[in-house]
Design a protein around this motif. Sequence first.
Motif, PDB file in Angstrom:
ATOM      1  N   TYR A 188     -13.080  31.515  59.111  1.00 54.60           N
ATOM      2  CA  TYR A 188     -12.648  31.252  57.737  1.00 54.60           C
ATOM      3  C   TYR A 188     -13.807  30.878  56.825  1.00 54.60           C
ATOM      4  O   TYR A 188     -13.896  31.350  55.686  1.00 54.60           O
ATOM      5  N   ALA A 189     -14.715  30.035  57.304  1.00 53.36           N
ATOM      6  CA  ALA A 189     -15.826  29.558  56.477  1.00 53.36           C
ATOM      7  C   ALA A 189     -16.683  30.716  55.969  1.00 53.36           C
ATOM      8  O   ALA A 189     -17.178  30.680  54.836  1.00 53.36           O
ATOM      9  N   TYR A 190     -16.850  31.738  56.775  1.00 51.05           N
ATOM     10  CA  TYR A 190     -17.636  32.914  56.381  1.00 51.05           C
ATOM     11  C   TYR A 190     -16.983  33.623  55.189  1.00 51.05           C
ATOM     12  O   TYR A 190     -17.652  33.961  54.206  1.00 51.05           O
ATOM     13  N   PHE A 191     -15.682  33.841  55.284  1.00 50.74           N
ATOM     14  CA  PHE A 191     -14.972  34.532  54.206  1.00 50.74           C
ATOM     15  C   PHE A 191     -14.937  33.672  52.942  1.00 50.74           C
ATOM     16  O   PHE A 191     -15.091  34.183  51.830  1.00 50.74           O
ATOM     17  N   LYS A 192     -14.743  32.391  53.107  1.00 44.78           N
ATOM     18  CA  LYS A 192     -14.693  31.479  51.963  1.00 44.78           C
ATOM     19  C   LYS A 192     -16.017  31.505  51.206  1.00 44.78           C
ATOM     20  O   LYS A 192     -16.043  31.485  49.964  1.00 44.78           O
TER      21      LYS A 192
END
Length: 231
Positions: A188-192
Amino acid sequence: MKKFITTALAMCMVFAAMAGGKETLIEQIKNKGKVNVYIQFAPIAHDPGSATGSTSPCVASKFKETSEFTEEYKAHSQKIVDLLNKQLKLTELALGDLSTIPVKSEMNDMKIYDWAKSGEKFFGLITVSGSYKATASTTTSEIENALWIPSRLMFIEMKDNGGMSFIEQTSLGTAMSEKKMSTGCEKYAYFKENFPINDLLQKFQEGYESKIEDFALKQLKKYDKAQKKKK
């Protein structure tokens, strides 16, 4: 995205085929006097899939975290309804308040509304959803990552048995980011970090403006044809 659209179309679990009756959409709206148009922004969720249709290597790595649409997107709600009125040459459409609609259940941070108990007999519904896409590349062993924001407009008539009849429906466009490649399945952190939601705000607006114009032209042609037959 697929789950959201499926859920939106299955709110009451009973459907009828698309129907227009003898009256055109514009005639029906005019005859109602006022028609609420509700806009639902669904949480942006992970959608690991494959461009080839085969099982994606990221399915097992699907994350549950979601992102909410920003206020900048929600600020377009009234603009969208105003544009529908303008393009359809109407004054009867009004922005509906989703907080007045009973909630049937919640799934993946998304509210499922109980339209059968809403008191609405004829209304418009616009769904705006989002997907953090992770698809297997067709040319390399890498993963193609992107953010998609599709929107859809539906005019719905409630049946006496609680079912829903879709009078008209159309896409309001899909705003898509540029793809970014990775060697593995990202969290998730990558996409965010790599796909800021507001980066697609302009594409979102351009999409619904263009699609509403096209939709209105088709509906006006139907309306004009119906009026000529009555003369």
